[in-house]
Design a protein around this motif. Structure first.
Motif, mmCIF file in Angstrom:
data_model
loop_
_atom_site.group_PDB
_atom_site.id
_atom_site.type_symbol
_atom_site.label_atom_id
_atom_site.label_comp_id
_atom_site.label_asym_id
_atom_site.label_seq_id
_atom_site.Cartn_x
_atom_site.Cartn_y
_atom_site.Cartn_z
ATOM 1 N N PRO A 141 51.435 41.274 49.547
ATOM 2 C CA PRO A 141 49.993 40.996 49.509
ATOM 3 C C PRO A 141 49.574 40.112 50.692
ATOM 4 N N TYR A 147 47.846 37.449 50.824
ATOM 5 C CA TYR A 147 47.950 35.990 50.681
ATOM 6 C C TYR A 147 49.372 35.483 50.928
ATOM 7 N N LYS A 167 52.509 27.048 39.394
ATOM 8 C CA LYS A 167 52.838 28.258 38.632
ATOM 9 C C LYS A 167 52.245 28.221 37.231
ATOM 10 N N GLN A 203 46.047 30.661 38.282
ATOM 11 C CA GLN A 203 46.069 32.115 38.448
ATOM 12 C C GLN A 203 45.466 32.419 39.818
ATOM 13 N N PRO A 204 45.750 33.605 40.366
ATOM 14 C CA PRO A 204 45.123 33.965 41.646
ATOM 15 C C PRO A 204 43.615 33.754 41.573
ATOM 16 N N GLY A 205 43.060 33.121 42.603
ATOM 17 C CA GLY A 205 41.621 32.855 42.632
ATOM 18 C C GLY A 205 41.249 31.467 42.159
ATOM 19 N N ASP A 206 42.150 30.821 41.400
ATOM 20 C CA ASP A 206 41.880 29.442 40.981
ATOM 21 C C ASP A 206 41.978 28.501 42.188
ATOM 22 N N GLN A 241 49.047 28.700 48.012
ATOM 23 C CA GLN A 241 48.926 29.975 48.745
ATOM 24 C C GLN A 241 49.860 31.028 48.161
ATOM 25 N N ARG A 283 50.834 31.351 45.278
ATOM 26 C CA ARG A 283 50.334 31.784 43.976
ATOM 27 C C ARG A 283 49.040 32.590 44.090
ATOM 28 N N GLY A 284 48.519 32.714 45.323
ATOM 29 C CA GLY A 284 47.246 33.422 45.492
ATOM 30 C C GLY A 284 46.056 32.563 45.107
ATOM 31 N N GLY A 285 46.280 31.251 45.065
ATOM 32 C CA GLY A 285 45.182 30.331 44.756
ATOM 33 C C GLY A 285 44.415 29.971 46.012
ATOM 34 N N LYS A 286 43.336 29.217 45.810
ATOM 35 C CA LYS A 286 42.505 28.839 46.945
ATOM 36 C C LYS A 286 42.619 27.334 47.160
#
Ligand SMILES: *Cc1c(COP(=O)(O)O)cnc(C)c1O
Length: 370
Positions: free
Chosen positions: A6, A8, A101, A105-108, A125, A127-130
């Protein structure tokens, strides 16, 4: 080649590996180089820790104790908290990873300061977080802006106290005030990697605070054996947090994340209070010496409650770093962190501190800084 990765993950900048000491010595034609770049303990580990480790080497065919029972019990006693509040990690870095972890969640979103410890952003990053990155204000965490950036997607706030790389420290009152303003839906992570070095007149017991904090955000304290205990190479850190949160972190960890050597080594180090106290005393004396000598050299030394100083050398820090290398002294340039004229140096032994001061004086002259 098309990799099934992905965006990210692909966009993560790899951690630049530091050069080993012997490689640097070869490259620069020097010997007996000293490293004041990583905030390590210059006096080394407790001899009791190294003998305890040596004593279990023959047992390495066995898996470690997955609950780190002995070490956890000893830590709980040492900190005066129930063992259920503790989560051990392969370095406190791993506990940061568990927090991300378990909570995100991704986006958090997670909030941290800059400059500050870089690993917070890295795990978020992955984890796909912001990452919401708030610049330090006057070298300190900017609570007001941090508060303004909190929203319903915020899961974690990371505050290193003392802050790395500035050494700045915030007191209990400021923390309590921040807690009162934060919603109860997030986790406030106090990274206390350098807590052992804080002036006792200013330091506060975060373990007590975590236990008293019944409404408002969950508070977590991160501690490590990498600094005051001189065991950076062994990899042991831990988090102190409300037991229900600790139970969630245990779900995301590998069953044998703490190796056998780390379990016995850290336990012996914890019990060697004399070695620990020598480190604290030596650090205080070294910091006072460095502060005075740096002042004489005309450098601006930012007030620090840790075992390092952020120093404004009055000229380009990368060039100074190079010049210091030729004299066999490894410091950290803070150029890439946005402090073009600053280096960070860790307190060394008496001899190392003296060598550093001499080398710095020579380099400042050669480079015409000031
Ligand atoms: C050194 C340091 C740590 C320690 O990390 P370990 O994984 O325990 O070695 C954690 N946080 C900060 C801010 C540090 O500077």
């Amino acid at each position: 080649m098309k990799l099934p990765i992905p965006e990210y993950i692909a966009s993560i900048v790899p951690y630049p590996p530091g050069k080993p000491l012997d490689e640097l010595e070869r490259q620069y034609g020097i010997s007996n180089a000293i490293k004041l770049a990583s905030n390590e303990n210059p006096w080394g580990p407790s001899p009791k820790a190294t003998s305890a480790i040596a004593a279990v080497l023959a047992d390495l065919h066995r898996y470690p104790d997955g609950s780190s029972y002995n070490l956890t019990q000893a830590l709980a006693k040492h900190l005066a908290c129930p063992p259920e509040m503790l989560v051990l990690g392969n370095g406190s870095n791993e506990v940061i990873e568990f927090l991300v972890k378990a909570c995100m969640q991704p986006g958090d979103e997670a909030i941290c300061s800059h400059p500050s410890f870089l690993m917070y952003q890295k795990f978020v990053q992955i984890r796909g977080g912001k990452n919401i990155v708030v610049p330090l204000a006057q070298m300190r965490h900017d609570f007001e802006t941090i508060l303004a950036r909190v929203n319903e997607r915020t899961r974690l706030i990371f505050l290193d106290n003392p802050n790395n790389p500035t050494g700045s420290f915030f007191a209990k009152d400021a923390l309590l005030q921040l807690c009162r303003a934060l919603p109860p839906t997030l986790v406030l992570v106090l990274d206390e990697a350098y807590v052992d070095f804080v002036d006792p007149a200013q330091s506060f017991n975060s373990v007590e605070l975590i236990q008293q904090q019944t409404d408002g955000p969950l508070v977590v304290s991160l501690r490590t054996f990498s600094k005051a205990y001189g065991l950076a190479g062994l990899r042991l850190g831990f988090g102190i947090m409300p037991a229900p949160l600790a139970a969630m972190l245990h779900r995301v960890r590998q069953p044998f994340n703490i190796n056998t050597l780390a379990q016995v080594g850290a336990l012996a180090a914890l019990e060697d209070s004399a070695h620990y106290q020598r480190t604290i005393n030596g650090t205080r004396a070294g910091m006072a010496f460095l502060h005075e000598e740096l002042h004489k050299l005309g450098c601006v030394c930012h007030p620090s409650q840790a075992n390092f100083f952020l120093i404004d050398v009055g000229g380009d820090a990368n060039r100074l770093y190079e010049a210091m290398l030729y004299k066999g002294v490894i410091v950290r340039s803070m150029h890439a962190y946005g402090y073009a004229n600053c280096i960070r140096i860790t307190v060394g032994t008496e001899e190392e501190n003296a060598r550093f001061v001499t080398a710095l004086g020579e380099c400042l002259n050669e480079l015409h800084y000031g």
